[in-house]
Every structure is written in C-alpha cells, then in structure tokens.
Design a protein around this motif. Sequence first.
Motif, mmCIF file in Angstrom:
data_model
loop_
_atom_site.group_PDB
_atom_site.id
_atom_site.type_symbol
_atom_site.label_atom_id
_atom_site.label_comp_id
_atom_site.label_asym_id
_atom_site.label_seq_id
_atom_site.Cartn_x
_atom_site.Cartn_y
_atom_site.Cartn_z
ATOM 1 N N UNK A 15 -49.334 -8.560 4.151
ATOM 2 C CA UNK A 15 -47.996 -9.101 4.383
ATOM 3 C C UNK A 15 -47.274 -8.338 5.491
ATOM 4 N N UNK A 16 -47.229 -7.022 5.390
ATOM 5 C CA UNK A 16 -46.565 -6.220 6.421
ATOM 6 C C UNK A 16 -47.401 -6.171 7.694
ATOM 7 N N UNK A 17 -48.716 -6.119 7.547
ATOM 8 C CA UNK A 17 -49.581 -6.071 8.720
ATOM 9 C C UNK A 17 -49.374 -7.233 9.654
ATOM 10 N N UNK A 18 -49.154 -8.429 9.110
ATOM 11 C CA UNK A 18 -48.928 -9.602 9.964
ATOM 12 C C UNK A 18 -47.658 -9.453 10.784
ATOM 13 N N UNK A 19 -46.606 -8.901 10.165
ATOM 14 C CA UNK A 19 -45.372 -8.655 10.924
ATOM 15 C C UNK A 19 -45.622 -7.631 12.038
ATOM 16 N N UNK A 129 -50.066 6.347 12.498
ATOM 17 C CA UNK A 129 -48.834 6.028 11.782
ATOM 18 C C UNK A 129 -49.197 5.204 10.557
ATOM 19 N N UNK A 130 -48.399 5.333 9.488
ATOM 20 C CA UNK A 130 -48.584 4.423 8.372
ATOM 21 C C UNK A 130 -47.240 3.982 7.823
ATOM 22 N N UNK A 131 -47.284 3.007 6.938
ATOM 23 C CA UNK A 131 -46.060 2.446 6.348
ATOM 24 C C UNK A 131 -46.029 2.738 4.848
ATOM 25 N N UNK A 325 -38.695 -5.872 8.573
ATOM 26 C CA UNK A 325 -38.041 -4.887 9.437
ATOM 27 C C UNK A 325 -38.887 -3.626 9.597
ATOM 28 N N UNK A 326 -39.883 -3.459 8.737
ATOM 29 C CA UNK A 326 -40.799 -2.338 8.913
ATOM 30 C C UNK A 326 -41.570 -2.465 10.229
#
Length: 373
Positions: A15-19, A129-131, A325-326
């Motif tokens: 989900x975040x990777x696509x953004x 970097x990571x989230x 926003x991440x």
Amino acid sequence: MGSERAVAVFGAYGHTGRFVVAELRARGLRPVLVGRDPDKLKALAYGTEAQGTGAWGTGGRAAGAYGTGGRAAGAYGTAPDIRTASADDPASVDRALTGAAAVINCAGPFATTAAPVIEAALRAGIPYLDVAAEIEANLDTFAHYAERAHEAQVLIVPAMAFFGGFGDLLATAAMGDWTAADEVHIAYGLSSWHPTAGTRTAGAVSRERRGAGRRIRYTAGRLEHRDDAPPTLEWPFPEPLGPRTVIGEFTMADVVTVPSHLTVPEVRTYMTAEAARDLSSPDTPAPAAVDERGRSDQTFLVDVVVRSGGAERRAVARGQDIYAVTAPLVVEAAERLLTGRTRAVGVASAGRMFDAPDFLRALSPHIGVALFT
C-alpha cells in the motif's frame, strides 16, 4: 539530480510502496520495483492491479511518461525495472540493488526485512531508508548498525515516515535554538484509522516481541515497559479539531527517533480515541481511495509541544492520509541523501540527518506546517 538516478523500492506493490513509487516518478527519479511476487510487480508496473493505477501511468494500462496505450513506456521511455527479491535470500537482494543509488524499504514487518536490506545496502555502499513504525525494529537499527554504517560512511535513516520521522522533524523544528528541553509531547489527531494489512502485521510482531499486554513509554531518559492500561485524557488540539479525548502514552516510533539526538528526558505520544478504536478493531476495513491520487478520506492534525522550564514551543501540521503522505516524506529524504543535503553520517533519524525547518517547508504541497517558537 539526474534522471539516471535509480531508487530501489523494496516492497513496491504494498500500500505505501505504491505511493512511494508514484512519488519517485513524479519527481523525475527512476523507481526500481522490488518484491517477492513477480506477478504483483508486473501488475504494478503495467497498471493492471485492482486499482488500475500502475507505477508508470493510470487506467487499465499504464500510459508511461511520454506515451499512451500498449505496453508501459516507463518513466524515461524504457520498460519498467522489475526485480524479484526476498529478504531471506541475500543474493537476490544484492541483485535487486545492483545499479541503484539508494534503497527505500517499504516491506514490513521490519523486524524481518530491515536487517537484510540494510546489510545489502552496506554491501552496495548506498543509502538506506525505511518507513518502519515498529519501535523494536527501529531500536535494532540504531543499536546494530550505528557503528558499522559510520565506519562505512553509509547513510541510514530509519522510520522516515509519518510515525517516527515526521514527529521528529516537527519536534526538532519546534525546539529551534534550544539545546535541551524537559518534555516533548506529540499528539496525533486522526479523523479515523483504517489500517493496512501491513500495519496489522507489524503491530502483531511488536506486541509479540514486547510481551502480551505490555506497552512502552519513554520517561526519565529511558524506555520503560508497563503492564497497566494507558491513561485517557483530553488534548487541546488547535481548531478546527479542538479538544479531543486521546489515549495518553499511545507510544509510537517517535520515542526512538526524538531522543536519539535531542536531549529530552520525557517524550510522550497521544492518539485520538476514535482512531485508536479503529486500529484495535479487527473489523475496521483497509483504507479506500477517494481521489485520483489514491488517498483515503482520512485527515490528520499533529500537535507537537516542547517545554523547557516555563517556556513552551509548538509545531502544528495538517494533511490527508498518513500512508499517502509518507511518500513525499521518504522521497524528499532520499533526494536529500543523494544530493548531499545531510548533517550526519551513519544511522540518524530525520531530525538529526536533515535541516528540519527547511525539510518541512519542502513538504508544503502535501502538508501544512506552522511553527510557534
């Protein structure tokens, strides 16, 4: 920064990777799509996943940056770069990072993926970097890689996301010229919280690591495990949110990032009660897109208060969708690492690695920030 710069995104189809992939492309960087499932990588690259939005375009088929129809042209007129890799296969991760200028890890749980991808980044000599919002995983990164990354002159920024990195940037900017403070309070005013599958999995891993029913807080300059329930109180959010019931000591990754470089013995984080209930409920659905950018209708207000003696400083941020926003947060960080706009070497949180006020100003198209110092 030249368009030839490739940034590997580990967990690109999440989900975040696509953004993150979309944000890299929007900034003229070349995303390298990395993940375990080749079919999901192809679906992302060519715009055939359920949402119909690929890394190189929108609709049933990806349009590409300079053309439409047929096969995706890619960001620079070439086919998308797809690489299959698994965290438990070091050779595959090494191959995935070949030719990349940096790597962004979006694949949780980070207790499993962070170390293998960091090791590969160290071997490749590129920034990582990571989230990660997992407190324990972020602690591991600081504890296990600070010395090695410094010796290798490799830049590592963990928790470069809404939880951890963003709160750290706000707290650092609010402190301004103070060299120390007594307290940092970070209150998250989320309108709702529809967690992704990744968020649920990461939370389960963290709970398992710290022990059933235990929670963490940062007090008297150290992390403390507690078995009691967190307090409930009212937080005076600025308008238009106004006073809201929050879960006190709803501890997030900020208790790792903030004290990693700021001299402050008390770091507390709070979460609106409604959002906390959403997160804890197994029936809360995943986020649903409401606009062409794929964002959900979730809004947030982050209120950061720093106190020293009788003085108080504040930072307030407003925006939409904590997952979406991440992407500008971590991609802005990646750009700064690649262009030398840094203040540290080795492992460092966002507030230590970057000029916090300048970084926050750069986010203005995505997040509204006001400082009261």
